[in-house]
Design an enzyme around this catalytic site. Structure first.
Site, PDB file in Angstrom:
ATOM      1  CB  SER A   1      -0.912   0.019   1.224  1.00 49.49           C
ATOM      2  OG  SER A   1      -1.762  -1.114   1.213  1.00 49.49           O
TER       3      SER A   1
HETATM    4  C1  LIG Z   1      -2.717  -4.409  -0.381  1.00 53.02           C
HETATM    5  S1  LIG Z   1      -1.931  -5.932  -0.045  1.00 53.02           S
HETATM    6  C2  LIG Z   1      -1.366  -5.705   1.602  1.00 53.02           C
HETATM    7  C3  LIG Z   1      -0.146  -4.909   1.764  1.00 53.02           C
HETATM    8  C4  LIG Z   1       0.596  -5.289   3.021  1.00 53.02           C
HETATM    9  N1  LIG Z   1      -0.126  -5.002   4.220  1.00 53.02           N
HETATM   10  C5  LIG Z   1       1.967  -4.670   3.007  1.00 53.02           C
HETATM   11  O1  LIG Z   1       2.328  -3.950   3.938  1.00 53.02           O
HETATM   12  O2  LIG Z   1       2.706  -4.942   2.055  1.00 53.02           O
HETATM   13  C6  LIG Z   1      -3.268  -7.058   0.362  1.00 53.02           C
HETATM   14  C7  LIG Z   1      -2.807  -8.449   0.746  1.00 53.02           C
HETATM   15  O3  LIG Z   1      -3.920  -9.156   1.270  1.00 53.02           O
HETATM   16  C8  LIG Z   1      -3.779 -10.508   0.900  1.00 53.02           C
HETATM   17  N2  LIG Z   1      -5.078 -11.188   1.064  1.00 53.02           N
HETATM   18  C9  LIG Z   1      -6.172 -11.137   0.257  1.00 53.02           C
HETATM   19  N3  LIG Z   1      -7.157 -11.892   0.778  1.00 53.02           N
HETATM   20  C10 LIG Z   1      -6.679 -12.440   1.933  1.00 53.02           C
HETATM   21  C11 LIG Z   1      -7.226 -13.319   2.904  1.00 53.02           C
HETATM   22  N4  LIG Z   1      -8.467 -13.830   2.806  1.00 53.02           N
HETATM   23  N5  LIG Z   1      -6.446 -13.658   3.972  1.00 53.02           N
HETATM   24  C12 LIG Z   1      -5.179 -13.182   4.079  1.00 53.02           C
HETATM   25  N6  LIG Z   1      -4.605 -12.356   3.172  1.00 53.02           N
HETATM   26  C13 LIG Z   1      -5.351 -11.981   2.118  1.00 53.02           C
HETATM   27  C14 LIG Z   1      -3.276 -10.416  -0.532  1.00 53.02           C
HETATM   28  O4  LIG Z   1      -2.709 -11.612  -0.974  1.00 53.02           O
HETATM   29  C15 LIG Z   1      -2.275  -9.253  -0.417  1.00 53.02           C
HETATM   30  O5  LIG Z   1      -0.993  -9.728  -0.139  1.00 53.02           O
END
Ligand SMILES: C[S@@+](CC[C@H](N)C(=O)[O-])C[C@H]1O[C@@H](n2cnc3c(N)ncnc32)[C@H](O)[C@@H]1O
Length: 248
Positions: free
Chosen positions: A97
């Site tokens: 993000s």
């Molecule tokens: C916008 S990115 C997050 C960025 C992260 N917080 C960082 O600091 O880099 C969203 C993340 O949520 C994960 N995600 C999506 N659905 C999910 C779920 N049901 N459980 C866990 N992770 C999930 C995606 O694979 C992705 O890596």
């Protein structure tokens, strides 16, 4: 209302750049290995000054953003952009993000040194790293195995000792470590998952984006007397929460 927040969450930057006129595109980057550490430190200072000017009003959060090497959390070819206020691709069609969103969500979570925090969506591990010095422990769950494994290795290499990474579907939370003082969700379901609400302590705070892809808002949920108070604070666009969230 900070409408600029609408674009900053998680859209792959290549898609956005491809749509820009040539004059808006960035110059080709210098190779990462030739970028001096001082340049990165200066870029990080400039990023923090921008965050302050844009209204992030918590000095502790700004200080952690100053100390946390975001360039370590992005692929080598993205390092020249690590301190721009943009989401960046981290592989597997996912993004880290934008710094403003990380700072804003951390601020609104109101982290305390005694807090046990659950994060859903580890991604690169950057958000967990920013929370790490501000709380007692961060539990973070990532559904994409390769991302979760590399984030865990990265956090270990960088010396973070109060972050636990789990591979799996964050929809169900992490019951073995519940209840949590705070929960931060960095992918967007259409509604807040009930297991996460159940795993939030009385008086606890959850910062979570939800809604349809084109109509998401970031919310602060607070649990009081077993009920959830809900406040919408920013229009955003995050990647969808996958897994169980999409089967409901
Ligand atoms: C916008 S990115 C997050 C960025 C992260 N917080 C960082 O600091 O880099 C969203 C993340 O949520 C994960 N995600 C999506 N659905 C999910 C779920 N049901 N459980 C866990 N992770 C999930 C995606 O694979 C992705 O890596």
């Amino acid at each position: 209302m900070l409408v600029r927040g609408f674009w900053v969450a998680a859209i792959p930057v290549a898609v956005v750049l491809a749509a820009l006129p040539a004059s808006c595109k960035r110059e080709p980057p210098r190779p990462a290995q030739t970028q001096p550490a001082d340049d990165l430190a200066e870029a990080r200072r400039a990023m923090v000054e921008r965050l302050r000017a844009e209204g992030i009003a918590d000095e502790k959060v700004l200080d952690v953003m100053l100390q946390t090497p975001r360039h370590e959390f992005v692929p080598a070819d993205q390092r020249p952009f690590a301190y721009d206020d943009e989401p960046l691709p981290i592989g597997e069609d996912q993004t880290i993000s934008a710094p403003y969103i990380v700072a804003f969500m951390t601020w609104k979570l109101a982290p305390k040194p005694t807090d046990s925090v659950l994060e859903i969506g580890t991604g690169s591990g950057y958000q967990a790293a920013v929370l790490s010095p501000l709380v007692k422990h961060v539990y973070t769950i990532e559904i994409v195995e390769s991302l979760g494994k590399s984030a865990e290795e990265r956090l270990k290499r960088l010396g973070y000792t109060n972050i636990s990474v789990r591979l799996g579907d964050g929809y169900q939370g992490w019951p073995e470590h519940a209840p949590f003082d705070k929960i931060i969700v960095t992918c967007a379901p259409t509604h807040p998952p009930q297991p996460l609400i159940d795993q939030l302590k009385e008086g606890g705070v959850m910062v979570i984006p939800f809604g349809e892809l084109w109509a998401q808002d970031l919310y602060i949920l607070t649990k009081r007397a077993g009920k959830i108070e809900q406040q919408s604070v920013l229009p955003v666009r995050f990647v969808p929460m996958t897994g169980e969230a999409q089967r409901r």
